[in-house]
Write an enzyme that holds these catalytic residues in place. Structure first.
Site: not given
Length: 298
Positions: A171, A175, A198, A226, A232, A259
């Site tokens: 996330h 990162k 991702t 992404s 995902d 999300h």
């Protein structure tokens, strides 16, 4: 780095009903790991039905560090959440949780189940949700304890990185830590047959690898979309097809995630393929796993 603990490690233990059946996740885990659990002196604080399934199997007979909690409907899982976050009584404090999850069991999305995982991530403690992960994590703890001579059935297959693909996901707030983790363990992660990631995480990891001398005409990780745009879900399909075997997922438990459904989809895919898939969902877990591989005999 090792878990700070003045006592032998203590883990919460939960297995959904499907994993408590004969020759299921719990039975396979305890058959593979019983000698190692005894060698570690690992405390197991098991919720009612899980404890009863172990007792009925005859495994861990007479093992004093096996502690029974109430059934889930009596608050057993809620107590585990408290004991992960910081028990009032030090003897109840837990260093991590093994929660063998059936993704189609409705209790997998009960508030106490979600809170248990969140508190593990928040406090930097392992949360292990698959049978493969539970076997692998016992081998990790053996390595850190200097007990490499104690065997864990099936661990060698799980550590055969040259036959596996790993997903690297983070996330936004984590990162930088994912890039640092990958740089620190670059040689280890390069042993995998493949790496996927991702969106932005993948771009940053490739930049890091190229700066370290990875061939500029080759991606170090294969980038997918992404997360919010479907990355995902793309990696979840790889997991379900047994084309991705480890998921290193640095989750930020402190922000609302638009999300969330996609994140849960990936986590549930890991549990659906849990016989051979493992997931490390915090920097602590990932570093401890990587360090354990360095401690294992070559």
């Amino acid at each position: 780095m090792p878990l700070p603990s003045p006592h032998p490690l203590r883990f919460g233990l939960v297995a959904h009903r499907r994993h408590r059946q004969a020759d299921s996740g719990l039975a396979r885990w305890i058959a593979a790991c019983e000698p190692a659990i005894r060698a570690l002196g690992l405390g197991l604080h098991a919720v009612g039905g899980t404890y009863d399934a172990l007792a009925g199997s005859g495994r861990l007979a007479g093992y004093a560090p096996l502690v029974r909690y109430p059934f889930g409907y009596e608050g057993g899982l809620m107590r585990l959440v408290s004991h992960v976050a910081g028990a009032a009584d030090p003897k109840d404090a837990l260093d991590g949780v093994i929660y063998l999850t059936d993704p189609v069991d409705p209790s997998s999305i009960y508030p106490e189940a979600l809170a248990l995982k969140r508190q593990c991530v928040t406090h930097g403690k392992p949360f292990v949700s698959t049978a493969a992960g539970a076997i692998e994590w016992i081998a990790v703890e053996l390595a850190h304890a200097g007990l490499g001579g104690v065997g864990v059935d099936g661990a060698e297959r799980l550590f055969a990185l040259q036959t596996q693909t790993v997903a690297l996901i983070a996330h936004d707030a984590l990162k930088d830590r994912m890039v640092d983790f990958a740089a620190t363990h670059f040689e280890l992660l390069s042993r995998f047959a493949g790496r996927v990631a991702t969106g932005t995480t993948g771009s940053r990891l490739n930049d890091m690898a190229w700066a370290r001398g990875w061939p500029k005409d080759q991606n170090w990780v294969r980038p997918y979309l992404s997360g919010p745009l479907g990355g995902d879900a793309q990696i979840a399909e790889l997991v379900l097809d047994h084309r991705c075997h480890k998921v290193i997922f640095f989750e930020d438990p402190h922000v609302a995630r638009q999300h969330e459904a996609d994140i849960q989809l990936l986590e549930r895919a890991v549990c659906s393929a849990g016989v051979e898939t493992t997931c490390f969902n915090s920097p602590m877990m990932a570093h401890r796993w990587a360090q354990a591989l360095g401690l294992r005999p070559a």
